[in-house]
Write an enzyme that holds these catalytic residues in place. Structure first.
Site, PDB file in Angstrom:
ATOM      1  N   TYR A   1       8.092  24.003  -6.962  1.00 56.08           N
ATOM      2  CA  TYR A   1       7.252  24.032  -5.769  1.00 56.08           C
ATOM      3  C   TYR A   1       8.082  24.123  -4.484  1.00 56.08           C
ATOM      4  CZ  TYR A   1       7.971  19.120  -4.413  1.00 56.08           C
ATOM      5  OH  TYR A   1       8.512  17.939  -3.989  1.00 56.08           O
TER       6      TYR A   1
ATOM      7  N   LYS B   1       8.515  20.555   6.793  1.00 58.89           N
ATOM      8  CA  LYS B   1       8.041  21.693   5.977  1.00 58.89           C
ATOM      9  C   LYS B   1       6.641  22.116   6.396  1.00 58.89           C
ATOM     10  CE  LYS B   1       5.691  20.934   2.674  1.00 58.89           C
ATOM     11  NZ  LYS B   1       6.068  20.605   1.311  1.00 58.89           N
TER      12      LYS B   1
ATOM     13  N   HIS C   1     -22.652  25.764   1.650  1.00 57.96           N
ATOM     14  CA  HIS C   1     -22.534  27.225   1.680  1.00 57.96           C
ATOM     15  C   HIS C   1     -22.429  27.721   3.108  1.00 57.96           C
ATOM     16  CE1 HIS C   1     -23.058  31.290   0.197  1.00 57.96           C
ATOM     17  NE2 HIS C   1     -23.951  31.492   1.169  1.00 57.96           N
TER      18      HIS C   1
ATOM     19  N   GLU D   1     -17.640  25.153  -2.773  1.00 63.86           N
ATOM     20  CA  GLU D   1     -18.918  25.114  -3.479  1.00 63.86           C
ATOM     21  C   GLU D   1     -18.793  25.653  -4.905  1.00 63.86           C
ATOM     22  OE1 GLU D   1     -22.056  28.001  -2.321  1.00 63.86           O
ATOM     23  OE2 GLU D   1     -20.567  28.774  -0.893  1.00 63.86           O
TER      24      GLU D   1
ATOM     25  N   CYS E   1       8.288  16.799   3.557  1.00 62.12           N
ATOM     26  CA  CYS E   1       6.880  17.098   3.821  1.00 62.12           C
ATOM     27  C   CYS E   1       6.570  17.444   5.274  1.00 62.12           C
ATOM     28  CB  CYS E   1       5.994  15.910   3.430  1.00 62.12           C
ATOM     29  SG  CYS E   1       6.602  14.848   2.128  1.00 62.12           S
TER      30      CYS E   1
ATOM     31  N   GLU F   1       7.458  27.172  -1.951  1.00 58.32           N
ATOM     32  CA  GLU F   1       7.000  26.879  -0.585  1.00 58.32           C
ATOM     33  C   GLU F   1       7.925  27.509   0.457  1.00 58.32           C
ATOM     34  OE1 GLU F   1       4.630  22.615  -1.055  1.00 58.32           O
ATOM     35  OE2 GLU F   1       6.748  22.599  -0.499  1.00 58.32           O
TER      36      GLU F   1
ATOM     37  N   CYS G   1      10.810  12.714   3.292  1.00 53.27           N
ATOM     38  CA  CYS G   1       9.535  13.255   3.762  1.00 53.27           C
ATOM     39  C   CYS G   1       9.550  13.538   5.250  1.00 53.27           C
ATOM     40  CB  CYS G   1       8.403  12.289   3.421  1.00 53.27           C
ATOM     41  SG  CYS G   1       6.788  12.829   4.041  1.00 53.27           S
TER      42      CYS G   1
END
Length: 463
Positions: free
Chosen positions: A180, A54, A452, A457, A51, A184, A46
């Site tokens: 993934y 990246k 909003h 939402e 992570c 990515e 990581c």
């Protein structure tokens, strides 16, 4: 055999996020703990090649995209350029600082850091170089590494680890793999200006995720200009020294009469990862067994088949995510050293949220639609979904989609799956993850007043 050099209460093999979290938590209870790491730097995948670096590259790519959008808001950016080497250097310095923080944290917690490769001598003894260390509790948290295809010339390509070694930006990139990691990195390469082609074995990408994510991501990446070679299988990679595009990748396409080929200056393998177990000498602990994927078998409490030996994180192979390893590690340390109140401590592996830092980003928690049908029956689930354009793109000529799906079951419509893709979805998932972990129903979502104007939402106003 060499004499025992040191005695500990707990030895952790692997200085990644899960191992470090477990070691530090154990030490906080007064246990005498050692962490063994042979890579020369703490933090594991990581921090060093996953992570963290990246996300730095993702952020850089996102800034470039924002600059391109600026003119549609009346903002003139006269000139801009991108310096891959500058970003790499700054990113690497940041990672080094994190490595130092990790080591200082071990020192503060009185955890001994042993630099070297660990191998089992017995279920209670670990050898590192010429020393043997003993403990009644040993955790295997050695992580994993990328898989390289067994084809001619594969050594000329790079994997996701070596992506972070690139000193200059490739002009033309082939990304082989559509999970993934491949998606990515393909998105980062493209946003920063490389010509990118993704090779996938099927018509789809991100096949382990809900179709709303894979299908939406695929369509948007194609709109952006990323090319895809579907139903393809890489066959060989050849290097021609001195050529502008020195790598010739050849591949077969299902149903085609003959192989195809093209030249690139970077070919990245992103076909999966495999656990790090080879150096452990697991033959010395015959009750520690591997499953068919090479991961160490352990139960819900991280116990292997040998008393006092545990496994978690990528080498365990269940939900291979950094926060999962950290959470599992802390709960294991609680159970082993935290006293009676933690006797049943373990990680609940259900409903773990995760994000794909693609372009656009996506987030998911719970069951996919297909998984929900299989578990509950098609007639027992209901799907709510929506597609719309994020207000950010109200003034841009292109309208990237945002798509959301809620999967519910039962008379009370309990939410068992949530899948979202679009701008900002990476940052909005965590809060909805809490709700789903608590057992939220569709009515709970409906009872929350919308904020909003936001994309989130839509998750509380679906009909």
């Amino acid at each position: 055999m060499a004499p025992i050099s040191r005695l500990f209460d707990f030895i952790v093999i692997g200085g990644g996020s899960g191992g470090m979290a477990c070691a530090r938590r154990a030490a906080s209870y007064g246990a005498k703990v050692a962490v063994i790491e042979g890579s020369g730097r703490l933090g594991g995948t990581c921090v060093n090649v996953g992570c963290v670096p990246k996300k730095v590259m993702f952020n850089g790519a996102s800034i470039v995209e924002a600059i391109e959008d600026a003119k549609h808001y009346g903002i003139t950016v006269d000139k801009h350029s991108f310096d891959w080497g500058f970003l790499k250097h700054a990113r690497d310095e940041y990672v080094k600082r994190l490595n130092g923080i990790y080591e200082r944290n071990l020192n503060k917690e009185n955890v001994e850091y042993i630099d070297g490769t660990a191998s089992f001598v017995s279920s209670t003894e670990i050898k590192v170089n010429d020393d043997v260390f003993k403990a009644s509790h040993i955790l295997i948290a050695t992580g994993g590494h990328p898989v390289i295809p067994k084809i001619e010339g594969s050594e000329h390509g790079i994997d996701s680890d070596r992506f972070f070694d690139l000193e200059t930006q490739p002009k033309k990139v082939a990304v082989v793999g559509s999970g993934y990691i491949g998606i990515e990195l393909a998105g980062i390469f493209h946003a920063l200006g490389s010509d990118v082609t993704v090779f996938t074995r099927t018509e789809h990408i991100l096949r382990h995720h809900d179709s709303i994510i894979g299908d939406t991501m695929l369509a948007e990446m194609k709109r952006q200009g990323i090319k895809f070679e579907h139903n393809s299988s890489a066959q060989a990679l050849k290097r021609t020294h001195g050529a502008e595009l020195p790598l010739e990748l050849s591949w077969e396409v299902a149903g085609a009469d003959k192989p195809a080929s093209a030249a690139y200056d970077c070919v990245l393998w992103a076909i999966g990862r495999t656990p790090n177990t080879r150096a452990l000498n697991l033959a010395s602990v015959p009750g520690v067994v591997l499953n068919k994927t090479g991961h160490i078998v352990a139960d819900e409490y991280q116990n292997t088949g040998v008393k006092g030996v545990y496994s978690l994180g990528d080498v365990f192979g269940k939900s291979e995510l950094t926060p999962v390893a950290i959470a599992a590690g802390r709960r294991l340390a609680d159970r082993l050293f935290g006293g009676e109140r933690f006797a049943g401590s373990k990680l609940d592996y259900a409903n773990i949220p995760t994000v794909i830092f693609g372009h656009p980003p996506a987030g998911t928690i719970g069951l996919t639609e297909e998984q929900a049908k299989k578990q509950y029956g098609a007639e027992a689930i209901k799907v709510y979904q929506t597609r719309f354009t994020n207000m950010y793109n109200a003034l841009t000529p292109f309208k990237p989609p945002t798509a959301m799906k809620l999967i519910v079951t039962g008379a009370d419509e309990k939410v068992v799956g949530l899948h979202i893709i679009g701008r900002g979805c990476d940052e909005m998932l965590q809060g909805f993850g809490v709700a789903i972990k608590m057992g939220a129903t569709k009515r709970d979502f409906d009872n929350c007043v919308a904020i909003h104007p936001t994309s989130s939402e839509e998750l509380v106003t679906m009909r």
